[in-house]
Design an enzyme around this catalytic site. Sequence first.
Site, PDB file in Angstrom:
ATOM      1  N   GLU A  36       0.679  -1.136   0.209  1.00  0.00           N
ATOM      2  CA  GLU A  36       0.290   0.400  -0.385  1.00  0.00           C
ATOM      3  C   GLU A  36       0.891   1.701  -0.331  1.00  0.00           C
ATOM      4  O   GLU A  36       0.310   1.909  -0.848  1.00  0.00           O
ATOM      5  CB  GLU A  36      -0.934  -0.155   1.424  1.00  0.00           C
ATOM      6  CG  GLU A  36      -1.213   1.337   1.527  1.00  0.00           C
ATOM      7  CD  GLU A  36      -2.769   1.244   1.490  1.00  0.00           C
ATOM      8  OE1 GLU A  36      -3.072   0.404   2.482  1.00  0.00           O
ATOM      9  OE2 GLU A  36      -4.105   1.934   1.023  1.00  0.00           O
ATOM     10  N   ASP A  37       1.728   1.337   0.425  1.00  0.00           N
ATOM     11  CA  ASP A  37       2.417   2.844   1.615  1.00  0.00           C
ATOM     12  C   ASP A  37       3.980   2.551   0.213  1.00  0.00           C
ATOM     13  O   ASP A  37       4.304   3.760   0.213  1.00  0.00           O
ATOM     14  CB  ASP A  37       2.920   2.225   2.834  1.00  0.00           C
ATOM     15  CG  ASP A  37       1.756   2.880   2.915  1.00  0.00           C
ATOM     16  OD1 ASP A  37       0.689   2.741   2.557  1.00  0.00           O
ATOM     17  OD2 ASP A  37       1.773   2.485   4.460  1.00  0.00           O
TER      18      ASP A  37
END
Length: 743
Positions: free
Chosen positions: A94-95
């Site tokens: 996600e990051d």
Amino acid sequence: MDKTYANLTEAEEELMIQNEFHALLADYANTTHIQKIALITRAFEFANKAHKGTKRRSGEPYIMHPLAVARIVVKEMGLGSTSICSALLHDVVEDTDYTCEDIAREFNPKIASIVEGLTKISGGIFGEKASEQAENFRKLILTIPEDVRVILIKMADRLHNMRTLGSMPPAKQLKIAGETQYIYAPLAQRLGFFLIKTELENLSFKYEQPQLYEKIKDNIDRVTPNIEKEYEEFIKPITEVLTSYGYKYRITKRIKTPYSVFKKMQKKNIPFEEVYDLLAVRIILSPKIGENEKANCWVTYSVITSIYNAHPDRTRDFLNTPKTNGYEALHVTVMAPSGKWIEVQIRSERMNEIAEKGLAAHWRYKTGEEEQSDLDNWFNSVKEMLDNADYNNAIEIMDTFKLNLYSNEIFVFTPKGDIIKMPAKATALDLAFQLHTELGEHCIGAKVDHKLVPSSYVLKSGDQVEILTSKSQKPQQEWIDFVTTAKAKAHLRFLFKKEFKNDYQKGQRIVEEELAKLHLPLNSDNLQKILNFYDINTANQLFYGISKGRIPLTSGIKNIFKNTSESKLIKIWKLTFGNNNKKKDENKPITVADKNTIHLTDANVGTAYKLADCCQPIPGDPVLGFLDNDGTVIVHKIDCEVALKLQSSFGNKIVSADWATQQVLSFLASIEISGIDKIGVLREIVKIITDDYSINIKNVNIQTKDGIFKGEISMYVHNTEDINNLCMNLLKIKAVKTVNRIQ
Ligand code: MN
């Protein structure tokens, strides 16, 4: 939160990270899992590199979060290396720039698929828009049967975020706390993580009602030394006997959390001083090889009840009939020397691990045979419900889901004597669907203890039920009105998809037309008022009921928008007080949009606001605001049911609000009062309100029956203090038995 993070040098940061990693390895070494330290080290190093240079809101290096989640996963949930690695990697995709394919290549497909599942449901269960909410929620639940670890790690992630919630801005805190209380805590309970559930609830409470939380916590801290003394005295004679029997055991105590004290106070409507069961005692036995753990529990039970008197109604045998989440134990409540009731929970180490670590421990003790556990059945029923569902309303999905989470259980018997667990309030038809959809579709009724009953019969624990069917019977649309289980409801919705849709639309049209007569639009605000009035949970239920003519909207609608606080009691005395010239205004809901009473602390919104009709907040109540579509902020009490729902689903519309000081406005508030019907009581009540407190009464509805009176009084007050003092003084009247503020 901790400002010192900002001053750390890179070397100090690296040391902190390494220390946390070693703590993780130490937690892992404490388990019975086969040690795959090399794999975990690789996952840590991969994640550490990927998150390098990024910080959390608190200022600490980002990797501290995945590390903390991994520690929860191993230490508090008892999961193994695959889950630990997935927890360490849970925010990487996600990051950062890494993909699931990278993770599959570096590690293995299992870890990659768990991380993928976690990435899909990241950002909270609920996205920004309603449709996404429903979608995210479905995704979350639908991943369960494939790999339940996705949801377990998500829960660990949420737990760590709740523990560090202090560094978030207030509006965000409320959203996260609301969502936690609405979905994650019940889920934790359903999955059997009792400790985690308790902590989640308590943390939500802390952020939702900080003042109340602190107050109750102070009270608990104050009495804790006494409780500890009482505990020592209480267990002494028990330990003497158990030791003389040669038992291996340990005894622990548990003091209620502020949240569970608060729940108790609310439920029983009592002050803190009257919450007697602050202390629970737990006896955890380690039976020797060859000894029967259940038998040991019962021996311990008889030891305790021979020393102390047991409460006749409060022995719970979860040994022979475990709860659906797998919980096993024997509970007994006995009278301590101090005269207080104390609950003692007796269980083995194995049962204790299941109670605290739930599902994961369950697997560990699973004997390997292919039998389906209750939990598997539950997962499947939820999955089925979502598969069949044609919902377009996220709130409705959550409601149905929550219904399924919270339902208490009853036990019924088949004609052959098999025990079947059903949620409380289930009907014979629910049971038919539970046994087989075929049986449900052709059900014409049932025989309960050999007596004929309709299929709408509400089952009771202990009933022996025989389902009666007929080949010519066909499913009826009306059945949806009395089935209560998610399974039966979902199946009927599926069968009558088209019909229900038509009915909903017809109902919606009628509502629109009736509102139009009053020159009102059908918006969420007005809809909520109608739902509140009829005490109905969802719009679909309302529309359906109206289209079927079961809800008399035409006659009710004027009342709803004329006076929302109309009493549901039969009016026997209806008195109007105060200046008669003001009569006209009295029926108007109070809006104070132009007065500077509520202070909106969010810079991004205007100053227009309205006090919610559902909970009628008054100064002193903890409140929060919701931005509605036309830019007005609706102010709710923080513990209002409607607010809780909105909070968990429209978190991005939350606005912090507070009462500005120094105001002299009056707010409508109502109290509920009951007592013995004696001559002069009403006069005495009214005298206290109007003479002693100079409060203007709006109206009084009192009903008497069999020498008891019950009624509602609504009046104009300035703040919560007014009303609290008033309630206390009304209670001093001898004939008055209860006084409560109502929402
Ligand atoms: Mn996370």
